[in-house]
Design an enzyme around this catalytic site. Structure first.
Site, PDB file in Angstrom:
ATOM      1  N   HIS A   1       0.850  -1.199   0.000  1.00 43.59           N
ATOM      2  CA  HIS A   1       0.000   0.000   0.000  1.00 43.59           C
ATOM      3  C   HIS A   1       0.881   1.242   0.000  1.00 43.59           C
ATOM      4  O   HIS A   1       1.994   1.225   0.526  1.00 43.59           O
ATOM      5  CB  HIS A   1      -0.925   0.033   1.226  1.00 43.59           C
ATOM      6  CG  HIS A   1      -0.239  -0.193   2.524  1.00 43.59           C
ATOM      7  ND1 HIS A   1       0.170  -1.432   2.946  1.00 43.59           N
ATOM      8  CD2 HIS A   1       0.142   0.663   3.494  1.00 43.59           C
ATOM      9  CE1 HIS A   1       0.759  -1.337   4.127  1.00 43.59           C
ATOM     10  NE2 HIS A   1       0.765  -0.065   4.481  1.00 43.59           N
TER      11      HIS A   1
ATOM     12  N   HIS B   1       1.041   5.040   1.396  1.00 43.12           N
ATOM     13  CA  HIS B   1       0.485   6.061   2.282  1.00 43.12           C
ATOM     14  C   HIS B   1       0.574   7.401   1.548  1.00 43.12           C
ATOM     15  O   HIS B   1       1.643   7.755   1.041  1.00 43.12           O
ATOM     16  CB  HIS B   1       1.324   6.211   3.560  1.00 43.12           C
ATOM     17  CG  HIS B   1       1.385   5.000   4.437  1.00 43.12           C
ATOM     18  ND1 HIS B   1       0.705   4.907   5.623  1.00 43.12           N
ATOM     19  CD2 HIS B   1       2.074   3.838   4.318  1.00 43.12           C
ATOM     20  CE1 HIS B   1       0.972   3.752   6.208  1.00 43.12           C
ATOM     21  NE2 HIS B   1       1.804   3.084   5.435  1.00 43.12           N
TER      22      HIS B   1
END
Ligand code: AMP
Length: 151
Positions: free
Chosen positions: A98, A100
């Site tokens: 992922h 951020h």
């Protein structure tokens, strides 16, 4: 084994979404390091960027960039960090790759350092936002999503 993010993508756990398409989703971090802290997550459940195909990797960065622009318009941020803990030894706590997207507001160095430290110290503790915190995450998500819809 299903990750927390798989469960969010399936709808088995709550999240405040800012974006969803066939390749990825984006939702508010449950423990934001700054207001508007968003995670961009591929639907494909792999640990590192290297395990994705190039087109998916490129798509994630494009969505992350669009979210950063939308955060600036919706929340008044002035800049942002694009931050990837790409594997466990790099401090990754959720084993599902992922990005951020962490907004910065100017003159927020001390506050951000404090929040980053708190974020890292409490990463292992499962979080459950209060009703008020969830309402704040939802309002920020809707504001970012509205800007994305215009772009
Ligand atoms: P990392 O340490 O890079 O793996 O970051 C994982 C991020 O996921 C942290 O910033 C957590 O606050 C966030 N996180 C963990 N559980 C949830 C959840 N249920 N909803 C949204 N964000 C979460």
């Amino acid at each position: 084994m299903a990750t927390i993010f798989d469960k969010i993508i399936r709808g088995d756990l709550p999240a405040s979404f800012v974006w969803q398409d066939d390749i990825c989703v984006a939702f508010m971090d449950i423990s934001p390091t700054s207001p508007g802290h968003t995670l961009v997550v591929p639907r494909q459940s792999v640990v590192t960027l290297a395990e994705l195909d190039a087109a998916t990797r490129a798509h994630l960065w494009e969505v992350a960039n669009r979210i950063a622009v939308a955060q600036q318009k919706a929340l008044g941020s002035k800049a942002q960090h694009f931050w990837v803990n790409d594997g466990r030894a790099a401090g990754q706590s959720v084993p599902h790759v992922h990005i951020h997207v962490l907004p910065r507001y100017g003159r927020d160095q001390l506050q951000t350092m404090g929040r980053v430290t708190w974020h890292l110290l409490t990463l292992a503790i499962p979080k459950k936002p209060s009703k008020k915190q969830r309402e704040t995450l939802e309002a920020q998500a809707q504001a970012i999503a509205a800007e994305l819809a215009k772009s």
